[in-house]
Enzyme design. Structure first.
Site, PDB file in Angstrom:
ATOM      1  N   TYR A  33       0.827  -1.211   0.000  1.00 13.91           N
ATOM      2  CA  TYR A  33       0.000   0.000   0.000  1.00 13.91           C
ATOM      3  C   TYR A  33       0.856   1.254   0.000  1.00 13.91           C
ATOM      4  CZ  TYR A  33       0.875   1.187   4.927  1.00 13.91           C
ATOM      5  OH  TYR A  33       1.460   1.574   6.106  1.00 13.91           O
ATOM      6  N   ARG A  52       7.953   3.638  -4.858  1.00 12.14           N
ATOM      7  CA  ARG A  52       8.060   2.755  -3.688  1.00 12.14           C
ATOM      8  C   ARG A  52       7.012   1.644  -3.744  1.00 12.14           C
ATOM      9  NH1 ARG A  52       7.782   5.485   2.145  1.00 12.14           N
ATOM     10  NH2 ARG A  52       5.614   5.742   1.519  1.00 12.14           N
ATOM     11  N   ARG A 100      -8.102 -21.911  -0.213  1.00 11.41           N
ATOM     12  CA  ARG A 100      -7.061 -21.180   0.530  1.00 11.41           C
ATOM     13  C   ARG A 100      -5.772 -21.985   0.559  1.00 11.41           C
ATOM     14  NH1 ARG A 100      -5.119 -21.350   5.768  1.00 11.41           N
ATOM     15  NH2 ARG A 100      -4.381 -19.360   6.621  1.00 11.41           N
ATOM     16  N   HIS A 102      -1.395 -21.188   1.087  1.00  9.36           N
ATOM     17  CA  HIS A 102      -0.426 -20.123   1.404  1.00  9.36           C
ATOM     18  C   HIS A 102       0.418 -19.736   0.201  1.00  9.36           C
ATOM     19  CE1 HIS A 102      -1.548 -21.340   5.424  1.00  9.36           C
ATOM     20  NE2 HIS A 102      -0.899 -20.309   5.921  1.00  9.36           N
ATOM     21  N   LYS A 148       6.540  -1.991   2.094  1.00 13.89           N
ATOM     22  CA  LYS A 148       5.346  -1.345   2.665  1.00 13.89           C
ATOM     23  C   LYS A 148       4.149  -2.275   2.484  1.00 13.89           C
ATOM     24  CE  LYS A 148       3.394   3.321   3.119  1.00 13.89           C
ATOM     25  NZ  LYS A 148       3.439   3.369   4.578  1.00 13.89           N
ATOM     26  N   GLU A 180      12.080   3.279  14.084  1.00 13.95           N
ATOM     27  CA  GLU A 180      11.145   4.227  13.439  1.00 13.95           C
ATOM     28  C   GLU A 180       9.852   4.250  14.240  1.00 13.95           C
ATOM     29  OE1 GLU A 180       9.817   2.979   9.507  1.00 13.95           O
ATOM     30  OE2 GLU A 180       9.784   0.891  10.131  1.00 13.95           O
ATOM     31  N   LEU A 204      11.254   1.439   7.029  1.00 14.36           N
ATOM     32  CA  LEU A 204      10.654   1.852   5.755  1.00 14.36           C
ATOM     33  C   LEU A 204      11.434   3.038   5.179  1.00 14.36           C
ATOM     34  CD1 LEU A 204       7.997   1.275   4.008  1.00 14.36           C
ATOM     35  CD2 LEU A 204       7.252   3.473   4.923  1.00 14.36           C
TER      36      LEU A 204
HETATM   37  N1  PDD Z   1       2.962   5.421   7.047  1.00 18.17           N
HETATM   38  N2  PDD Z   1       7.538   4.135   8.808  1.00 18.17           N
HETATM   39  C1  PDD Z   1       6.374   3.458   8.796  1.00 18.17           C
HETATM   40  C2  PDD Z   1       6.306   2.144   9.473  1.00 18.17           C
HETATM   41  C3  PDD Z   1       5.261   3.999   8.123  1.00 18.17           C
HETATM   42  O1  PDD Z   1       4.114   3.309   8.088  1.00 18.17           O
HETATM   43  C4  PDD Z   1       5.353   5.273   7.503  1.00 18.17           C
HETATM   44  C5  PDD Z   1       4.214   5.909   6.768  1.00 18.17           C
HETATM   45  C6  PDD Z   1       6.581   5.952   7.569  1.00 18.17           C
HETATM   46  C7  PDD Z   1       6.775   7.306   6.926  1.00 18.17           C
HETATM   47  O2  PDD Z   1       6.852   7.170   5.526  1.00 18.17           O
HETATM   48  P1  PDD Z   1       6.463   8.394   4.573  1.00 18.17           P
HETATM   49  O3  PDD Z   1       7.304   9.531   5.010  1.00 18.17           O
HETATM   50  O4  PDD Z   1       6.841   7.918   3.224  1.00 18.17           O
HETATM   51  O5  PDD Z   1       4.995   8.660   4.764  1.00 18.17           O
HETATM   52  C8  PDD Z   1       7.656   5.359   8.213  1.00 18.17           C
HETATM   53  C9  PDD Z   1       1.765   5.843   6.371  1.00 18.17           C
HETATM   54  C10 PDD Z   1       1.579   7.319   6.354  1.00 18.17           C
HETATM   55  C11 PDD Z   1       0.596   5.086   6.957  1.00 18.17           C
HETATM   56  O6  PDD Z   1       0.734   3.880   7.126  1.00 18.17           O
HETATM   57  O7  PDD Z   1      -0.436   5.682   7.247  1.00 18.17           O
END
Ligand code: PDD
Length: 283
Positions: A33, A52, A100, A102, A148, A180, A204
């Site tokens: 996503y 990304r 289903r 995996h 992501k 993070e 990320l």
């Molecule tokens: N999340 N780290 C994680 C685990 C994240 O889910 C996100 C962003 C970031 C920041 O990434 P960026 O600067 O590219 O938005 C870092 C989004 C906003 C979300 O899941 O809502």
């Protein structure tokens, strides 16, 4: 104006969008996503988000629609939504398979493609005036947080623990190091220098972090990319939550301990102002 979705080729009200229960996103969290911020008809950092998304999909061998299509859809979503400030959410899953299993389905299984637009909630100017608090959480996520993916249960657990303690964000830490936030990157300012952890499989590659590095260069704020200890974070002059949604929110308390002066600092203010300026196209 209702929130709008594009699901597998069709536009519809978001509330009417339905995915079958045998979708691998539902069964296995087998999807990727992006969350994009938009001002009016302008999506911010759209090329970077799409790059990304494609990279996350590639790492999972997941078929993702081409960027040209996604760009057209994003434009149409924003045109239909007409919000002044909105988010565009993109999710691509490995599609619907029965029974289903995996392992991955046949390669010709079409992915499920959702692009949705919704209005941003109200801004919280007080967060920038007073700062917010955070909690630390031992990072128990999987080993590929650079992808992501929609597997966000540990992030949800961390952020719920934060909410219950009146905190804005959960900061993942591992072996004494800052990793993070639950949905953000965390920046540390010490003695006028911006410190941030190296990118790797445990983090990320945040687009806001990348933007902050550019801003720091332009505004002559020295930035150092190296492992940042939790101890350094607690001893920081400033800590900042950076993400698409937060942009740059100052943190004044972590685990109940005061950070710096206990008030939002000057680096947070500069970064936030510059991020907003870049998003609004006022260079
Ligand atoms: N999340 N780290 C994680 C685990 C994240 O889910 C996100 C962003 C970031 C920041 O990434 P960026 O600067 O590219 O938005 C870092 C989004 C906003 C979300 O899941 O809502």
């Amino acid at each position: 104006m209702p929130d709008v979705a594009y699901l597998n080729g069709k536009f519809m009200p978001l509330r009417a969008a339905r995915v079958p229960v045998m979708d691998r996103g539902f069964l296995f969290g087998d999807g990727v996503y992006e969350v994009i911020r938009a001002t009016g008809l302008r999506p911010f950092l759209v090329d970077e988000h799409l790059r990304r998304l494609q990279s996350s999909a590639r790492m999972l061998e997941l078929a993702c629609p081409p960027n040209a299509l996604l760009r057209r859809v994003i434009r149409e979503i924003l045109r239909r939504c007409r919000y002044e400030r909105s988010y565009v959410y993109i999710e691509v899953t490995r599609g619907v398979t029965y029974p289903r299993k995996h392992h991955y389905p046949p390669e010709d299984t079409p992915p499920t493609v959702l692009v949705a637009g919704w209005a941003m909630g109200p801004e919280r100017p007080e967060d920038f005036v007073r700062g917010v608090s955070c909690i630390t959480v031992e990072d128990f996520r999987w080993g590929r947080c650079d992808i992501k993916s929609v597997n966000l249960l540990p992030n949800c657990m961390g952020k719920e623990a934060a909410r219950r303690r009146g905190a804005a964000e959960a900061i993942f830490v591992r072996n004494g190091l800052l990793i993070e936030g639950g949905s953000s990157s965390i920046l540390v300012v010490r003695r006028g220098r911006l410190l941030m952890p190296r990118l790797g499989q445990e983090i990320l590659p945040s687009l806001t972090r990348a933007l902050v590095l550019k801003i720091a260069k332009r505004r002559r704020i020295p930035a150092v990319i190296r492992p940042v200890t939790v101890r350094e974070m607690f001893a920081a002059d400033e800590v900042i939550i950076a993400s698409t949604t937060a942009e740059g929110v100052p943190v004044v308390k972590i685990d109940g301990r005061r950070i710096g002066s206990g008030r939002p600092g000057p680096v947070a203010a500069v970064l936030h102002e510059e991020i907003v300026r870049a998003r609004e196209g006022r260079r």
